[in-house]
Design a protein around this motif. Structure first.
Motif, mmCIF file in Angstrom:
data_model
loop_
_atom_site.group_PDB
_atom_site.id
_atom_site.type_symbol
_atom_site.label_atom_id
_atom_site.label_comp_id
_atom_site.label_asym_id
_atom_site.label_seq_id
_atom_site.Cartn_x
_atom_site.Cartn_y
_atom_site.Cartn_z
ATOM 1 N N SER A 135 -25.565 10.259 -3.862
ATOM 2 C CA SER A 135 -24.231 10.633 -3.393
ATOM 3 C C SER A 135 -24.037 12.120 -3.598
ATOM 4 C CB SER A 135 -23.155 9.847 -4.153
ATOM 5 O OG SER A 135 -21.855 10.316 -3.829
ATOM 6 N N LEU A 136 -23.520 12.800 -2.568
ATOM 7 C CA LEU A 136 -23.236 14.233 -2.651
ATOM 8 C C LEU A 136 -21.930 14.482 -1.896
ATOM 9 C CD1 LEU A 136 -24.335 16.924 -3.686
ATOM 10 C CD2 LEU A 136 -25.580 17.177 -1.541
ATOM 11 N N LYS A 137 -20.870 14.761 -2.648
ATOM 12 C CA LYS A 137 -19.551 14.881 -2.026
ATOM 13 C C LYS A 137 -18.718 15.907 -2.771
ATOM 14 C CE LYS A 137 -17.632 11.063 -4.752
ATOM 15 N NZ LYS A 137 -16.961 9.739 -4.704
ATOM 16 N N GLY A 138 -17.556 16.239 -2.194
ATOM 17 C CA GLY A 138 -16.686 17.213 -2.841
ATOM 18 C C GLY A 138 -15.307 17.233 -2.209
ATOM 19 N N ARG A 139 -14.489 18.164 -2.687
ATOM 20 C CA ARG A 139 -13.095 18.265 -2.229
ATOM 21 C C ARG A 139 -12.649 19.722 -2.380
ATOM 22 N NH1 ARG A 139 -8.545 14.860 -1.772
ATOM 23 N NH2 ARG A 139 -6.560 15.796 -2.379
ATOM 24 N N ILE A 140 -11.956 20.232 -1.378
ATOM 25 C CA ILE A 140 -11.359 21.565 -1.414
ATOM 26 C C ILE A 140 -9.870 21.405 -1.177
ATOM 27 C CG2 ILE A 140 -11.321 23.869 -0.400
ATOM 28 C CD1 ILE A 140 -14.169 23.374 0.576
ATOM 29 N N SER A 141 -9.058 21.996 -2.040
ATOM 30 C CA SER A 141 -7.602 21.868 -1.889
ATOM 31 C C SER A 141 -6.934 23.217 -2.146
ATOM 32 C CB SER A 141 -7.046 20.815 -2.857
ATOM 33 O OG SER A 141 -7.362 21.132 -4.192
ATOM 34 N N GLY A 142 -5.685 23.316 -1.689
ATOM 35 C CA GLY A 142 -4.916 24.547 -1.867
ATOM 36 C C GLY A 142 -5.290 25.642 -0.892
ATOM 37 N N MET A 143 -5.861 25.284 0.279
ATOM 38 C CA MET A 143 -6.331 26.307 1.208
ATOM 39 C C MET A 143 -5.195 27.134 1.794
ATOM 40 S SD MET A 143 -9.441 24.310 3.122
ATOM 41 C CE MET A 143 -8.437 22.857 3.427
ATOM 42 N N SER A 144 -3.974 26.616 1.747
ATOM 43 C CA SER A 144 -2.836 27.366 2.271
ATOM 44 C C SER A 144 -2.067 28.088 1.163
ATOM 45 C CB SER A 144 -1.891 26.415 3.018
ATOM 46 O OG SER A 144 -1.427 25.388 2.148
ATOM 47 N N SER A 145 -2.575 28.050 -0.064
ATOM 48 C CA SER A 145 -1.897 28.691 -1.186
ATOM 49 C C SER A 145 -2.754 29.832 -1.733
ATOM 50 C CB SER A 145 -1.618 27.659 -2.298
ATOM 51 O OG SER A 145 -2.826 27.219 -2.876
ATOM 52 N N ASP A 146 -2.273 30.461 -2.797
ATOM 53 C CA ASP A 146 -2.995 31.584 -3.404
ATOM 54 C C ASP A 146 -4.092 31.126 -4.352
ATOM 55 O OD1 ASP A 146 -1.451 33.434 -2.075
ATOM 56 O OD2 ASP A 146 0.049 33.555 -3.673
ATOM 57 N N ILE A 147 -4.126 29.834 -4.698
ATOM 58 C CA ILE A 147 -5.130 29.311 -5.614
ATOM 59 C C ILE A 147 -5.885 28.187 -4.908
ATOM 60 C CG2 ILE A 147 -5.552 28.163 -7.812
ATOM 61 C CD1 ILE A 147 -3.090 29.502 -8.929
ATOM 62 N N ILE A 148 -7.192 28.361 -4.757
ATOM 63 C CA ILE A 148 -8.036 27.381 -4.086
ATOM 64 C C ILE A 148 -8.881 26.670 -5.139
ATOM 65 C CG2 ILE A 148 -9.838 27.044 -2.347
ATOM 66 C CD1 ILE A 148 -8.961 29.688 -1.111
ATOM 67 N N THR A 149 -8.885 25.360 -5.105
ATOM 68 C CA THR A 149 -9.692 24.582 -6.045
ATOM 69 C C THR A 149 -10.755 23.803 -5.273
ATOM 70 O OG1 THR A 149 -8.260 22.628 -5.949
ATOM 71 C CG2 THR A 149 -7.711 24.313 -7.576
ATOM 72 N N GLY A 150 -11.883 23.618 -5.912
ATOM 73 C CA GLY A 150 -12.977 22.892 -5.279
ATOM 74 C C GLY A 150 -13.707 22.029 -6.288
ATOM 75 N N THR A 151 -14.238 20.921 -5.824
ATOM 76 C CA THR A 151 -14.991 19.993 -6.664
ATOM 77 C C THR A 151 -16.238 19.544 -5.913
ATOM 78 O OG1 THR A 151 -12.948 19.150 -7.663
ATOM 79 C CG2 THR A 151 -14.928 17.828 -7.970
ATOM 80 N N VAL A 152 -17.362 19.507 -6.615
ATOM 81 C CA VAL A 152 -18.607 18.988 -6.051
ATOM 82 C C VAL A 152 -19.177 17.976 -7.042
ATOM 83 C CG1 VAL A 152 -20.946 19.520 -5.271
ATOM 84 C CG2 VAL A 152 -19.089 21.132 -4.833
ATOM 85 N N GLU A 153 -19.599 16.818 -6.542
ATOM 86 C CA GLU A 153 -20.181 15.781 -7.389
ATOM 87 C C GLU A 153 -21.514 15.336 -6.813
ATOM 88 O OE1 GLU A 153 -17.539 12.522 -7.993
ATOM 89 O OE2 GLU A 153 -15.838 13.782 -8.540
ATOM 90 N N VAL A 154 -22.496 15.105 -7.698
ATOM 91 C CA VAL A 154 -23.802 14.606 -7.286
ATOM 92 C C VAL A 154 -24.187 13.448 -8.199
ATOM 93 C CG1 VAL A 154 -25.010 16.303 -8.725
ATOM 94 C CG2 VAL A 154 -26.222 15.208 -6.847
ATOM 95 N N VAL A 155 -24.775 12.410 -7.618
ATOM 96 C CA VAL A 155 -25.224 11.239 -8.375
ATOM 97 C C VAL A 155 -26.701 11.016 -8.066
ATOM 98 C CG1 VAL A 155 -24.957 8.758 -8.736
ATOM 99 C CG2 VAL A 155 -22.938 10.179 -8.344
ATOM 100 N N ASN A 156 -27.498 10.883 -9.135
ATOM 101 C CA ASN A 156 -28.943 10.629 -9.012
ATOM 102 C C ASN A 156 -29.592 11.612 -8.047
ATOM 103 O OD1 ASN A 156 -28.870 8.502 -10.830
ATOM 104 N ND2 ASN A 156 -28.553 6.963 -9.238
ATOM 105 N N GLY A 157 -29.516 12.898 -8.411
ATOM 106 C CA GLY A 157 -30.084 13.946 -7.569
ATOM 107 C C GLY A 157 -31.483 14.338 -8.021
ATOM 108 N N ASN A 158 -32.374 14.572 -7.061
ATOM 109 C CA ASN A 158 -33.722 15.047 -7.329
ATOM 110 C C ASN A 158 -33.967 16.306 -6.510
ATOM 111 O OD1 ASN A 158 -34.986 12.903 -9.071
ATOM 112 N ND2 ASN A 158 -34.385 11.633 -7.325
ATOM 113 N N LEU A 159 -34.467 17.345 -7.169
ATOM 114 C CA LEU A 159 -34.789 18.595 -6.495
ATOM 115 C C LEU A 159 -36.299 18.663 -6.303
ATOM 116 C CD1 LEU A 159 -33.642 21.275 -5.401
ATOM 117 C CD2 LEU A 159 -34.099 22.272 -7.663
ATOM 118 N N LEU A 160 -36.721 18.829 -5.044
ATOM 119 C CA LEU A 160 -38.140 18.834 -4.722
ATOM 120 C C LEU A 160 -38.556 20.188 -4.158
ATOM 121 C CD1 LEU A 160 -36.859 15.833 -3.813
ATOM 122 C CD2 LEU A 160 -39.257 15.395 -3.339
ATOM 123 N N MET A 161 -39.797 20.555 -4.436
ATOM 124 C CA MET A 161 -40.413 21.744 -3.845
ATOM 125 C C MET A 161 -41.835 21.371 -3.466
ATOM 126 S SD MET A 161 -40.896 25.556 -5.444
ATOM 127 C CE MET A 161 -41.584 26.893 -4.445
#
Length: 354
Positions: A135-161
């Motif tokens: 799972s890879l999801k997030g949320r952005i709020s306050g885009m019309s105000s002076d303070i913008i907040t953001g959240t990102v969440e990851v579940v069981n993530g694997n980074l490959l190269m």
């Protein structure tokens, strides 16, 4: 006469029901029209943003197609095969979904496909990384105000190269707050905040950490003062350094093998754009950590003995955990990590992108 009155009442009732039904039908058609208008407007605004970004910045944004869903209460725009590209970076995924309530556009949720591809060019050589997550999801709020907040969440993530897993995390969460800047921030101004938590972090093999590959937990609460040094490139970081920018670490918690650390302090950059830091920390498990550093060859026998002696003299039993605990300053200066008076190890240099 009675039958005629009953028929009249029935006819009147049927007319009222027909009027109500007509009102509901018109309302439904009107609401459906509103939903179509809003969804089309969202897709249109997204396309306008893509064109403006690609034409007026060094960032090229493109995608294969867009579509909308979510009727009746949500508007969800599905962006197929989005690509974001700069001179040195490339980012792509199969689909991004942007979703908001039709009556509230101040907050937008986003959901990414299970695979995210990022390519970074270093010294004219591209390095491609693939993030696969349950799972890879997030949320952005306050885009019309002076303070913008953001959240990102990851579940069981694997980074490959190169098809090889170089790191993984069971769960991670990052929250940010950023203030709009209408002037050059003062060094004391808080420009943004960040909180993150990583559970079950597996370090890449090339890190070759003497304390092992698994970090049980890392969490931090950070405030950026004097602006936010983004993107983390030489020019941006040099300007941030010259403006007196700092990162105030209000809380840092690390559980790594036997080591348990809880501290707070300040991080800045020195003239060579290397981290310079001053912390106060509460540490447990220091004896086992020194043993691990000695066994890995990071410290020789004499250095390990001196470290145990010095740190042991500072240790006190913690009333809650009943473990030996030291409260001690930790610093980084000229890439040397020092714990109290003890110079522990020299950190590798960070080579920032130009």
């Amino acid at each position: 006469m009675t039958d005629m009155n009953a028929d009249a009442r029935r006819e009147a009732s049927n007319k009222r029901f027909a009027r109500y039904l007509l009102i509901v039908a018109f309302s439904a058609v009107g609401y459906a029209g509103l939903w179509i208008f809003v969804s089309d407007r969202m897709v249109s605004n997204l396309e306008t943003w893509r064109q403006d970004t690609s034409q007026h910045t060094e960032v090229n944004v493109d995608w294969a197609s867009t579509s909308a869903s979510g009727f009746p209460f949500d508007v969800a725009v599905h962006v197929q095969q989005p690509v974001v590209q700069t001179e040195q970076t490339y980012w792509s995924t199969e689909e991004i979904t942007l979703a908001a309530k039709i009556w509230d556009w101040s907050a937008v949720n986003f959901f990414l496909s299970e695979e995210l591809v990022v390519s970074v060019t270093r010294n004219h050589r591209p390095e491609t990384y693939v993030l696969r997550a349950e799972s890879l999801k997030g949320r952005i709020s306050g885009m019309s105000s002076d303070i913008i907040t953001g959240t990102v969440e990851v579940v069981n993530g694997n980074l490959l190269m190169g098809g090889t897993v170089i790191g993984s995390v069971m769960s991670g969460r990052l929250e940010t707050i950023r203030k709009r800047q209408d002037k050059i921030p003062e060094p004391s101004d808080t420009s943004g905040s960040l909180w993150f938590t990583l559970d079950g972090l597996d370090l890449p093999a090339f890190a070759d950490s003497p304390l092992g590959a698994r970090v049980e937990k890392v969490s931090a609460e950070i405030e950026a003062r004097g602006g936010i040094p983004l993107p983390p490139e030489t020019g941006t970081l040099l300007y941030w350094h010259d403006q007196g920018g700092t990162l105030e670490i209000n809380s840092l918690r690390v559980h790594y093998n036997a080591l348990s650390l809880h501290g707070e302090g300040t991080v800045a950059l020195d003239a060579a754009l290397q981290p310079a830091a001053a912390f106060t920390a509460k540490i447990q498990g220091y004896r086992q950590t020194i043993d691990g550093l000695q066994q890995a060859g990071v410290m020789d026998k004499g250095e390990a003995f001196t470290a145990r002696l010095l740190l042991g003299a500072l240790a006190r039993e913690d009333g809650a955990s009943r473990e030996n605990t030291i409260e001690i300053p930790i610093s980084i200066q000229d890439r040397m990590l020092s714990v109290g008076p003890l110079e522990l190890l020299r950190l590798p240099p960070i080579h920032w992108s130009n």
